[in-house]
Design an enzyme around this catalytic site. Structure first.
Site, mmCIF file in Angstrom:
data_model
loop_
_atom_site.group_PDB
_atom_site.id
_atom_site.type_symbol
_atom_site.label_atom_id
_atom_site.label_comp_id
_atom_site.label_asym_id
_atom_site.label_seq_id
_atom_site.Cartn_x
_atom_site.Cartn_y
_atom_site.Cartn_z
ATOM 1 N N LEU A 76 0.828 -1.199 0.000
ATOM 2 C CA LEU A 76 0.000 0.000 0.000
ATOM 3 C C LEU A 76 0.862 1.249 0.000
ATOM 4 O O LEU A 76 1.898 1.304 0.656
ATOM 5 C CB LEU A 76 -0.910 0.025 1.231
ATOM 6 C CG LEU A 76 -1.767 -1.219 1.489
ATOM 7 C CD1 LEU A 76 -2.593 -1.022 2.764
ATOM 8 C CD2 LEU A 76 -2.659 -1.504 0.304
ATOM 9 N N ARG B 225 12.281 0.933 -20.912
ATOM 10 C CA ARG B 225 12.937 0.025 -19.975
ATOM 11 C C ARG B 225 12.975 0.592 -18.567
ATOM 12 O O ARG B 225 13.198 -0.147 -17.603
ATOM 13 C CB ARG B 225 14.367 -0.260 -20.445
ATOM 14 C CG ARG B 225 14.469 -0.955 -21.790
ATOM 15 C CD ARG B 225 15.886 -0.907 -22.311
ATOM 16 N NE ARG B 225 16.352 0.475 -22.497
ATOM 17 C CZ ARG B 225 17.583 0.811 -22.838
ATOM 18 N NH1 ARG B 225 18.492 -0.154 -23.039
ATOM 19 N NH2 ARG B 225 17.927 2.075 -23.003
ATOM 20 N N CYS C 149 7.740 2.538 5.693
ATOM 21 C CA CYS C 149 8.285 1.334 5.054
ATOM 22 C C CYS C 149 9.657 1.488 4.411
ATOM 23 O O CYS C 149 10.532 0.655 4.634
ATOM 24 C CB CYS C 149 7.302 0.814 3.999
ATOM 25 S SG CYS C 149 5.803 0.094 4.702
#
Length: 476
Positions: free
Chosen positions: A165, A262, A278
């Site tokens: 998330l 790419r 995180c």
């Protein structure tokens, strides 16, 4: 029969939104989110839906389901006992002491949850799902605890189901995820457990987007995904430093690079660096894992991603000090935005914390405004021992405002540290008139109309572009 009752241990940023969406999308499943904090549970249950976290559209999802098949409670034991499937969504902070200090995850809450599940479960088969970010082989530890403490007639299967998330778009990400990753044992019971969990998600997600792996691949994939994203941010921020010296514009460089199929354009927005719960934690966990596996070169590679992030923040603070004639002592500077990104009230690892830290160390007086972060949270972050060892100094130097215009009034400079949309739409003629002259604007998120601010008379500094002074490029 499939999963009929779900329990989620932990009503925070992961457990709350995830299980609210599961309840919304799976009306035939009873979902109970439990937490030790009575205050947090009361907020989830509040009559006016004043939820403990802010996420766009989350309130509407909770309103639809709460009291029907979505419940929030502190009765952890009852929820565990009746559940078919248990998510562990507890906090996994970085260790602050002992072996692995500053890098390794502290798994005491994970272990406590596993031991409680084993103690409370007296009969039946339960699927235990690690939802928190954990190091590789954490599921193996949970399985070991459950097996060693299980009672006769009980069986457990442990799965890894990491969340991907992004705060500010969490509900959107849950409704329409890029993928759902489920890891489990390579056994008949393990595959059956993965099938049961996949069946929950298949209420609204196609099978093609549900990836089944072994447990260790699932756990490592979570760390790897965040490490790759953090690496892209640090890479473009490294380019921004070169742009400021050479005269290139980092937004033009990012666009040129991003058109390469790419590479792609995402996560190439130069700014003050990444924050949140995180990225830094997961990269540091990966660094610690590499060291533990005797892979020092790999550890050093990933640690440089963190080092570049720290450098970007300090560089921006130094730019403010240098532009204000090399001293900010007793000068008032407005900090616009304290959340680590827009559309969230989360301040964990926010760049604003570190910008404020460096400016306070130089004696600057800070006027701070954020539309979602409460004053108590701002002061708590700034008074943390790792940021300032003198709480009285914070009280003396920091003032919190509930209006951006009042925060900027009478200041020498303002710095945009969170990309809230309202900062784009402010009346900057009014802002300029209210400030001390020369008036400085530091755009740490590259969201302002720099040419317009120059016309008003501002001195402009922004990430990834040479200094702009009264329509001229060059250094002050």
């Amino acid at each position: 029969m499939g999963v009929q009752k779900v329990c989620c241990i932990g009503a925070g940023y992961v457990g709350g939104p995830t299980c609210s969406v599961i309840a919304y999308k799976c009306p035939d499943i009873k979902v109970t989110v439990v937490d030790l904090s009575q205050e947090r549970v009361d907020q989830w249950n509040s009559k006016d839906f004043n939820l403990p976290i802010y996420e766009p559209t989350l309130k509407e999802v909770v309103q639809k389901c709460r009291g029907t098949n979505l419940f929030f409670s502190t009765d952890i034991d009852s929820a565990i006992q009746e559940a078919d499937l248990i998510f562990i969504s507890v906090n996994t902070p970085t260790k602050t002491f002992g072996i692995g200090k500053g890098r390794a995850p502290d798994l005491k809450y994970i272990e406590a949850a596993a031991r409680r599940i084993a103690r409370i479960t007296t009969t039946g088969n339960k699927i235990v799902v690690e939802k928190s970010t954990v190091p590789v082989k954490a599921a193996e530890s949970i399985q070991c605890i459950l097996q060693a403490n299980k009672k006769a007639g009980c069986t457990f299967q442990v799965l890894s189901n990491p969340e991907f998330l992004a705060e500010g778009t969490a509900v959107k990400d849950l409704f329409n995820p890029d993928r759902v990753l489920i890891g489990g044992e390579e056994s008949k019971l393990g595959r059956q457990a993965m099938k049961e969990l996949a069946g929950v998600y298949e209420h609204w997600i196609t099978k093609e987007r549900i990836i089944l792996t072994n447990t260790w691949s699932s756990e490592l994939s979570k760390l790897a995904a965040n490490a790759f994203l953090a690496q892209r941010i640090s890479s473009i921020n490294a380019m921004s430093a070169i742009c400021e010296v050479t005269g290139a514009d980092v937004s033009e460089v990012a666009h040129a690079v991003g058109t390469d199929s790419r590479i792609g354009p995402k996560f190439l927005q130069a700014s003050l660096g990444f924050g949140g719960s995180c990225f830094q934690k997961d990269v540091l966990n990966l660094v610690y894992l590499c060291d533990a596996l005797n892979l020092p070169q790999v550890a050093a590679y990933w640690h440089q991603v963190i080092a570049m992030n720290d450098y970007q923040r300090r560089r921006f603070a130094s730019k403010i000090i240098n532009c204000l004639f090399n001293t900010v002592t007793d000068k008032k500077i407005a900090i616009l935005g304290f959340a680590f990104k827009k559309d969230t009230g989360d301040t964990r690892e926010s760049s604003s914390i570190y910008i404020s830290k460096y400016l306070m160390e130089e004696g600057a007086r800070l006027n701070i405004y954020d539309p979602q972060v409460v004053p108590k949270q701002i002061m708590s972050e700034l008074k943390h021992p790792s940021i300032c060892d003198d709480p009285d100094k914070v009280d003396r130097l920091v003032t919190i405002f509930d209006n951006p215009y009042e925060a900027i009034k009478g200041t020498h400079a303002f710095a945009v540290c969170t990309e809230w949309d309202e900062f784009k739409a402010m009346d900057y003629q009014l802002v300029y008139d209210s400030m001390l002259k020369p008036a400085f604007a530091f755009d740490g998120r590259r969201i302002l109309d720099h040419n317009f601010l120059l016309e008003l008379g501002f001195h402009i500094e922004t990430v990834g572009k040479k200094t702009m002074v009264n329509g001229m490029n060059g250094y002050l």
